[in-house]
Design a protein around this motif. Structure first.
Motif, mmCIF file in Angstrom:
data_model
loop_
_atom_site.group_PDB
_atom_site.id
_atom_site.type_symbol
_atom_site.label_atom_id
_atom_site.label_comp_id
_atom_site.label_asym_id
_atom_site.label_seq_id
_atom_site.Cartn_x
_atom_site.Cartn_y
_atom_site.Cartn_z
ATOM 1 N N ALA A 159 0.842 -1.208 0.000
ATOM 2 C CA ALA A 159 0.000 0.000 0.000
ATOM 3 C C ALA A 159 0.874 1.254 0.000
ATOM 4 C CB ALA A 159 -0.925 -0.002 1.220
ATOM 5 N N GLU A 160 1.931 1.214 0.796
ATOM 6 C CA GLU A 160 2.822 2.373 0.874
ATOM 7 C C GLU A 160 3.508 2.619 -0.465
ATOM 8 O OE1 GLU A 160 4.355 5.647 3.004
ATOM 9 O OE2 GLU A 160 2.755 4.228 3.492
ATOM 10 N N ASP A 161 3.843 1.527 -1.149
ATOM 11 C CA ASP A 161 4.462 1.676 -2.471
ATOM 12 C C ASP A 161 3.517 2.416 -3.429
ATOM 13 O OD1 ASP A 161 6.729 0.400 -1.660
ATOM 14 O OD2 ASP A 161 6.149 -1.566 -2.447
ATOM 15 N N TYR A 162 2.251 2.006 -3.424
ATOM 16 C CA TYR A 162 1.270 2.676 -4.294
ATOM 17 C C TYR A 162 1.032 4.127 -3.854
ATOM 18 C CZ TYR A 162 0.156 -1.454 -7.026
ATOM 19 O OH TYR A 162 0.230 -2.505 -7.887
ATOM 20 N N TYR A 163 1.076 4.352 -2.549
ATOM 21 C CA TYR A 163 0.921 5.728 -2.047
ATOM 22 C C TYR A 163 2.064 6.598 -2.569
ATOM 23 C CZ TYR A 163 1.552 9.648 1.141
ATOM 24 O OH TYR A 163 1.755 10.897 1.669
ATOM 25 N N VAL A 164 3.297 6.087 -2.517
ATOM 26 C CA VAL A 164 4.462 6.848 -3.001
ATOM 27 C C VAL A 164 4.315 7.132 -4.490
ATOM 28 C CG1 VAL A 164 6.954 6.752 -3.402
ATOM 29 C CG2 VAL A 164 6.016 6.003 -1.203
ATOM 30 N N LYS A 165 3.840 6.123 -5.242
ATOM 31 C CA LYS A 165 3.611 6.352 -6.684
ATOM 32 C C LYS A 165 2.585 7.477 -6.883
ATOM 33 C CE LYS A 165 4.573 1.602 -8.194
ATOM 34 N NZ LYS A 165 3.984 0.361 -8.730
ATOM 35 N N GLY A 166 1.530 7.441 -6.073
ATOM 36 C CA GLY A 166 0.511 8.481 -6.153
ATOM 37 C C GLY A 166 1.092 9.857 -5.895
ATOM 38 N N GLU A 167 1.987 9.948 -4.920
ATOM 39 C CA GLU A 167 2.631 11.225 -4.600
ATOM 40 C C GLU A 167 3.437 11.751 -5.790
ATOM 41 O OE1 GLU A 167 2.871 12.889 -0.872
ATOM 42 O OE2 GLU A 167 1.024 12.317 -1.893
ATOM 43 N N VAL A 168 4.153 10.856 -6.445
ATOM 44 C CA VAL A 168 4.969 11.263 -7.593
ATOM 45 C C VAL A 168 4.075 11.760 -8.727
ATOM 46 C CG1 VAL A 168 6.568 10.436 -9.385
ATOM 47 C CG2 VAL A 168 6.878 9.719 -6.996
ATOM 48 N N GLU A 187 -6.028 4.997 -4.902
ATOM 49 C CA GLU A 187 -7.154 4.077 -4.708
ATOM 50 C C GLU A 187 -6.660 2.656 -4.437
ATOM 51 O OE1 GLU A 187 -9.491 4.762 -8.199
ATOM 52 O OE2 GLU A 187 -10.806 6.212 -7.183
ATOM 53 N N VAL A 188 -5.587 2.253 -5.125
ATOM 54 C CA VAL A 188 -5.014 0.925 -4.862
ATOM 55 C C VAL A 188 -4.439 0.873 -3.446
ATOM 56 C CG1 VAL A 188 -3.224 -0.744 -5.536
ATOM 57 C CG2 VAL A 188 -4.531 0.465 -7.301
ATOM 58 N N ASP A 222 -5.025 -0.853 2.250
ATOM 59 C CA ASP A 222 -5.013 -0.410 3.658
ATOM 60 C C ASP A 222 -6.009 0.743 3.803
ATOM 61 O OD1 ASP A 222 -4.546 0.332 6.236
ATOM 62 O OD2 ASP A 222 -2.469 0.984 5.954
ATOM 63 N N ASP A 223 -7.262 0.379 4.066
ATOM 64 C CA ASP A 223 -8.316 1.401 4.095
ATOM 65 C C ASP A 223 -8.429 2.119 5.435
ATOM 66 O OD1 ASP A 223 -9.396 -0.549 5.668
ATOM 67 O OD2 ASP A 223 -11.216 -0.851 4.474
ATOM 68 N N GLN A 224 -7.548 1.849 6.357
ATOM 69 C CA GLN A 224 -7.574 2.522 7.662
ATOM 70 C C GLN A 224 -6.458 3.555 7.807
ATOM 71 O OE1 GLN A 224 -10.125 2.094 10.040
ATOM 72 N NE2 GLN A 224 -10.914 1.213 8.133
ATOM 73 N N ASN A 225 -5.834 3.886 6.705
ATOM 74 C CA ASN A 225 -4.777 4.899 6.739
ATOM 75 C C ASN A 225 -5.364 6.241 6.286
ATOM 76 O OD1 ASN A 225 -2.517 6.587 6.203
ATOM 77 N ND2 ASN A 225 -1.220 4.748 6.090
ATOM 78 N N PRO A 226 -5.567 7.188 7.221
ATOM 79 C CA PRO A 226 -6.214 8.462 6.849
ATOM 80 C C PRO A 226 -5.368 9.300 5.896
ATOM 81 C CG PRO A 226 -5.364 8.581 9.091
ATOM 82 C CD PRO A 226 -5.217 7.148 8.658
ATOM 83 N N TYR A 228 -3.722 8.283 3.272
ATOM 84 C CA TYR A 228 -4.022 7.906 1.892
ATOM 85 C C TYR A 228 -5.329 8.566 1.433
ATOM 86 C CZ TYR A 228 -0.659 4.083 2.841
ATOM 87 O OH TYR A 228 0.443 3.343 3.183
ATOM 88 N N LEU A 229 -6.325 8.504 2.286
ATOM 89 C CA LEU A 229 -7.623 9.095 1.951
ATOM 90 C C LEU A 229 -7.505 10.605 1.753
ATOM 91 C CD1 LEU A 229 -9.741 7.033 4.478
ATOM 92 C CD2 LEU A 229 -10.202 7.117 2.021
ATOM 93 N N TYR A 230 -6.782 11.243 2.640
ATOM 94 C CA TYR A 230 -6.643 12.702 2.558
ATOM 95 C C TYR A 230 -5.945 13.109 1.256
ATOM 96 C CZ TYR A 230 -5.063 17.444 3.454
ATOM 97 O OH TYR A 230 -4.824 18.789 3.339
ATOM 98 N N LYS A 231 -4.875 12.380 0.897
ATOM 99 C CA LYS A 231 -4.138 12.714 -0.327
ATOM 100 C C LYS A 231 -5.004 12.486 -1.563
ATOM 101 C CE LYS A 231 -0.069 13.927 1.267
ATOM 102 N NZ LYS A 231 0.632 15.159 0.904
#
Length: 442
Positions: free
Chosen positions: A28-37, A52-53, A58-62, A64-67
């Motif tokens: 999930a963190e990997d996809y979050y980092v991709k999203g940031e880039v 979204e991936v 990991d749907d309990q990480n606020p 990710y939702l905020y970003k």
């Protein structure tokens, strides 16, 4: 051996689950980092898919939702952004940035209740006093801007706990007490502190501060200090407001009340005018007229009744009857007023002023239906004075009956000078009563 095997199985399952969860979170963190880039390079559609991936894993990480909400916002997908920020605070109600973004979105949508709600949540979450003060100040300003200042009291108190000597909060506190609680002593205290601090820092306070201090002094009937404060004002808009606190303005209100037989109100205003300026002669003249008519009232009535009885000419008789009815109305002798009104009507000489007196008498005994019938006739009469007296009394009756929309129509017409000031005051009263109803219904 067999028992050992069964004991070992739960450990394997536990290890497998923990490892899977860790891999999922890392994934999930990997996809979050991709999203940031993607977001940083303006590739918002790819960013949305990546976030979204990450959320699916990991749907309990606020965070990710905020970003994701932020990318929706940058993509001008306002509805999606709002829903995502709401999901963010479902996961973590202390996620302050989501509350602030929701406050901004709701303000732009003119949904001020939800805007205030999320600013209040941001105030709750943060421990930074400067930010707390900023959030409360924004709430207070919104409430003032939207004519809901009567709701500002608790927020002003919260702000004062954080910054008791903040000049702007002291100013808003004073306005709240000047116009909402009518506690003019508290208003005066707040303004004196704020003005003293500003004069020490800058040599002079803002003119709005002197104006509100003058209002507090004036309301406390400390007219000398009110005038000292008002002398500091140069702004034309503020100076135009001062006219409502002058003897000339208040005399116009008293005169209008006098003409519709609201004599107690007229007398009260006239006494205030004399306290304000003991050289204002018109106030004395009208008070003298009020007081003179109180002397030997019964004797005056007897003399007028006798004059009526000896008249041979009907025209002269009705004039004396009109004076007699006028005298009785001024001092609340409605039984005799109705008796003489009946006698007047038997003479068959209609006088609009007497018809107005009859309407006023009906209003005095709460028979407003009959009063309104007569007033409607008089409003269509060509004589301007009785027409405007009738319109003004009609408006007063409608206020008493809580028919505020109709009352506004009655007062929102081009009254002549002798009634225009008093009509403006009645419109202010209606506005306040309508606000009070809104507060009660919440």
């Amino acid at each position: 051996m067999r028992n050992y095997y069964f004991k070992f199985i739960p450990l394997v399952i536990l290890y497998f689950c923990a490892t899977t969860l860790t891999f999922a979170q890392n994934d999930a963190e990997d996809y979050y980092v991709k999203g940031e880039v993607f977001a940083e390079t303006g590739k918002y559609e790819q960013a949305i898919m990546s976030y979204e991936v990450a959320i699916a894993k990991d749907d309990q990480n606020p965070k990710y939702l905020y970003k994701l909400g932020m990318v929706y916002l940058k993509s001008n997908k306002i509805s999606e952004a709002e829903q995502t920020f709401l999901k963010t605070i479902e996961v973590d109600d202390n996620y302050i940035d989501a509350h602030l973004k929701l406050a901004l979105l709701y303000k732009e949508k003119k949904d001020y209740d939800n805007c205030i709600k999320h600013l209040d949540e941001a105030y709750r979450v943060t421990t930074n006093e400067d930010k707390q003060l900023a959030y409360k100040t924004r709430i207070i300003n919104i409430l003032e801007m939207k004519k809901r200042f009567d709701e500002a009291g608790p927020h002003i108190e919260d702000a004062k706990k954080i910054a008791p000597n903040n000049n702007y909060i002291l100013y808003m506190d004073a306005k709240y007490h000047n116009y909402i609680t009518k506690n003019y002593e508290l208003a005066k205290s707040s303004l004196q502190l704020a003005i003293a601090q500003m004069e020490e820092e800058k040599g002079k306070a803002h003119e709005h501060y002197y104006y509100e201090l003058g209002v507090a002094h004036h309301s406390l009937e400390d007219y000398q200090n009110a005038n000292i404060a008002f002398k500091e004002i140069r702004d034309d808009k503020l100076r135009s407001k001062l006219s409502a606190m002058t003897p000339e303005y208040l005399y116009q209100v008293a005169s209008a009340y006098y003409q519709i037989y609201n004599l107690d109100e007229a007398s009260s205003i006239l006494h205030s005018i004399i306290k304000m300026n003991d050289t204002f002669e018109p106030a004395y003249d009208l008070l003298i007229e009020l007081e003179e008519n109180k002397l030997n009232r019964s004797e005056v009535i007897k003399l007028l009744e006798h004059k009526v009885s000896i008249q041979k000419d009907n025209t002269e008789k009705v004039k004396i009857l009109a004076d007699l009815i006028d005298f009785e109305l001024k001092f609340g002798d409605f039984d005799n007023a109705f008796k003489h009104l009946e006698e007047f009507n038997q003479n068959g000489i209609p006088l609009p002023d007497v018809k107005f007196m009859q309407a006023r008498a009906y209003h005095a005994i709460n028979d407003n239906e009959k009063a309104m019938e007569l007033l409607e006739e008089l409003i269509n009469y060509n004589g301007p004075k009785v027409k405007y007296r009738s319109s003004f009394l009609k408006g007063m009756i409608l206020i008493k009956e809580k028919k505020y929309k109709e009352a506004k129509l009655a007062f929102n017409q081009p009254f002549p000078a002798e009634f225009s000031v008093a009509a403006k005051e009645q419109l202010k009263l209606i506005k306040q009563k309508e606000k009070d109803i809104l507060v009660q219904n919440k």
